[in-house]
Enzyme design. Sequence first.
Site, PDB file in Angstrom:
ATOM      1  N   LYS A  12       0.278  -4.613  18.081  1.00 34.71           N
ATOM      2  CA  LYS A  12       0.526  -3.191  17.573  1.00 34.71           C
ATOM      3  C   LYS A  12      -0.220  -2.144  18.839  1.00 34.71           C
ATOM      4  CE  LYS A  12       0.049  -3.831  12.708  1.00 34.71           C
ATOM      5  NZ  LYS A  12      -0.732  -3.439  11.509  1.00 34.71           N
ATOM      6  N   TYR A  52       8.839  -1.209   7.663  1.00 28.24           N
ATOM      7  CA  TYR A  52       7.814  -1.325   6.646  1.00 28.24           C
ATOM      8  C   TYR A  52       8.581  -0.679   5.276  1.00 28.24           C
ATOM      9  CZ  TYR A  52       4.086  -2.339   9.667  1.00 28.24           C
ATOM     10  OH  TYR A  52       2.903  -2.865  10.629  1.00 28.24           O
ATOM     11  N   ASN A 115      -5.523  -2.519  12.859  1.00 27.09           N
ATOM     12  CA  ASN A 115      -5.779  -3.838  13.027  1.00 27.09           C
ATOM     13  C   ASN A 115      -4.986  -4.542  13.878  1.00 27.09           C
ATOM     14  OD1 ASN A 115      -3.266  -3.627  11.542  1.00 27.09           O
ATOM     15  ND2 ASN A 115      -3.922  -4.462   9.502  1.00 27.09           N
ATOM     16  N   HIS A 118       0.609  -7.436  13.802  1.00 32.58           N
ATOM     17  CA  HIS A 118       1.521  -7.814  12.787  1.00 32.58           C
ATOM     18  C   HIS A 118       2.044  -9.200  12.736  1.00 32.58           C
ATOM     19  CE1 HIS A 118       4.645  -7.526   9.825  1.00 32.58           C
ATOM     20  NE2 HIS A 118       5.584  -8.244  10.570  1.00 32.58           N
ATOM     21  N   GLU A 129      12.904  -9.485   9.553  1.00 29.38           N
ATOM     22  CA  GLU A 129      12.205  -8.640  10.660  1.00 29.38           C
ATOM     23  C   GLU A 129      12.877  -9.251  11.953  1.00 29.38           C
ATOM     24  OE1 GLU A 129       7.941  -9.190   9.907  1.00 29.38           O
ATOM     25  OE2 GLU A 129       8.052  -8.027   8.057  1.00 29.38           O
TER      26      GLU A 129
HETATM   27  P1  GDP Z   1      -0.174  -6.732   6.626  1.00 24.46           P
HETATM   28  O1  GDP Z   1       0.847  -7.507   6.171  1.00 24.46           O
HETATM   29  O2  GDP Z   1      -1.568  -7.521   6.536  1.00 24.46           O
HETATM   30  O3  GDP Z   1      -0.260  -6.029   7.951  1.00 24.46           O
HETATM   31  O4  GDP Z   1      -0.560  -5.698   5.506  1.00 24.46           O
HETATM   32  P2  GDP Z   1       0.458  -4.674   4.669  1.00 24.46           P
HETATM   33  O5  GDP Z   1       1.874  -5.327   4.918  1.00 24.46           O
HETATM   34  O6  GDP Z   1       0.119  -4.723   3.278  1.00 24.46           O
HETATM   35  O7  GDP Z   1       0.405  -3.366   5.471  1.00 24.46           O
HETATM   36  C1  GDP Z   1       1.131  -3.164   6.648  1.00 24.46           C
HETATM   37  C2  GDP Z   1       0.150  -2.323   7.598  1.00 24.46           C
HETATM   38  O8  GDP Z   1      -0.239  -1.187   6.967  1.00 24.46           O
HETATM   39  C3  GDP Z   1      -1.225  -2.887   7.869  1.00 24.46           C
HETATM   40  O9  GDP Z   1      -1.382  -3.903   8.643  1.00 24.46           O
HETATM   41  C4  GDP Z   1      -1.899  -1.830   8.106  1.00 24.46           C
HETATM   42  O10 GDP Z   1      -1.752  -1.373   9.415  1.00 24.46           O
HETATM   43  C5  GDP Z   1      -1.455  -0.783   7.392  1.00 24.46           C
HETATM   44  N1  GDP Z   1      -2.262  -0.582   5.913  1.00 24.46           N
HETATM   45  C6  GDP Z   1      -2.252  -1.558   4.942  1.00 24.46           C
HETATM   46  N2  GDP Z   1      -2.976  -0.886   3.845  1.00 24.46           N
HETATM   47  C7  GDP Z   1      -3.534   0.095   4.366  1.00 24.46           C
HETATM   48  C8  GDP Z   1      -4.483   0.880   3.965  1.00 24.46           C
HETATM   49  O11 GDP Z   1      -5.157   1.024   2.968  1.00 24.46           O
HETATM   50  N3  GDP Z   1      -4.887   2.139   4.803  1.00 24.46           N
HETATM   51  C9  GDP Z   1      -4.302   2.294   6.074  1.00 24.46           C
HETATM   52  N4  GDP Z   1      -4.778   3.402   6.894  1.00 24.46           N
HETATM   53  N5  GDP Z   1      -3.479   1.530   6.582  1.00 24.46           N
HETATM   54  C10 GDP Z   1      -3.162   0.543   5.941  1.00 24.46           C
HETATM   55 MG    MG Z   2       2.746  -6.945   5.725  1.00 21.07          MG
END
Ligand code: GDP
Ligand code: MG
Length: 153
Positions: A12, A52, A115, A118, A129
């Site tokens: 990222k 997303y 974080n 991805h 994707e």
């Molecule tokens: P991943 O698959 O572990 O990347 O997590 P998700 O698919 O649930 O979410 C996608 C991305 O959205 C995450 O990697 C974070 O960058 C962001 N994200 C998810 N949950 C949160 C949250 O509670 N707060 C914020 N600021 N960003 C979030």
């Molecule tokens: Mg995810």
Amino acid sequence: MSNTERTFIAVKPDGVHRGLVGKIIARFEERGFKLVALKQLTASKAHLEVHYQDLKDKPFFPSLIEYMSSGPIVAMVWQGLDVVKQGRVMLGATNPLASAPGTIRGDFAIQTGRNICHGSDAVDSANREIAHWFKQEEINDYASPFINSWVYE
Ligand code: GDP
Ligand code: MG
């Protein structure tokens, strides 16, 4: 589950700014996975909204799209046995504070909103994707006899 399973991994914008591209690539290379596509690009908001799409109703969605479109990312396709699941294990939990040391997020990140990396969460989403980020001709289907003999039995 096969040696030709593929996953979409992306460094990222924060990972790129922080100079962590090489370290993240090295972890997948050293593990024995095969890099079959790689490019740096700055993604449009529209492209990220599709990537997303499952999160569009979350309160953090606008800030997520802002963050992900704020600078270049490094998009990759990695191939190997169980690579989707293993990629998730190597990334660690979504919230870096819950990620074990030794994982990418557990070693290099603190907050969920920064974080750094991805990884696709399932084979179906990985295929979706990969098709969203790469044209067929950008993916390199090459033989790797060394990996075939020395990473797999
Ligand atoms: P991943 O698959 O572990 O990347 O997590 P998700 O698919 O649930 O979410 C996608 C991305 O959205 C995450 O990697 C974070 O960058 C962001 N994200 C998810 N949950 C949160 C949250 O509670 N707060 C914020 N600021 N960003 C979030
Ligand atoms: Mg995810």
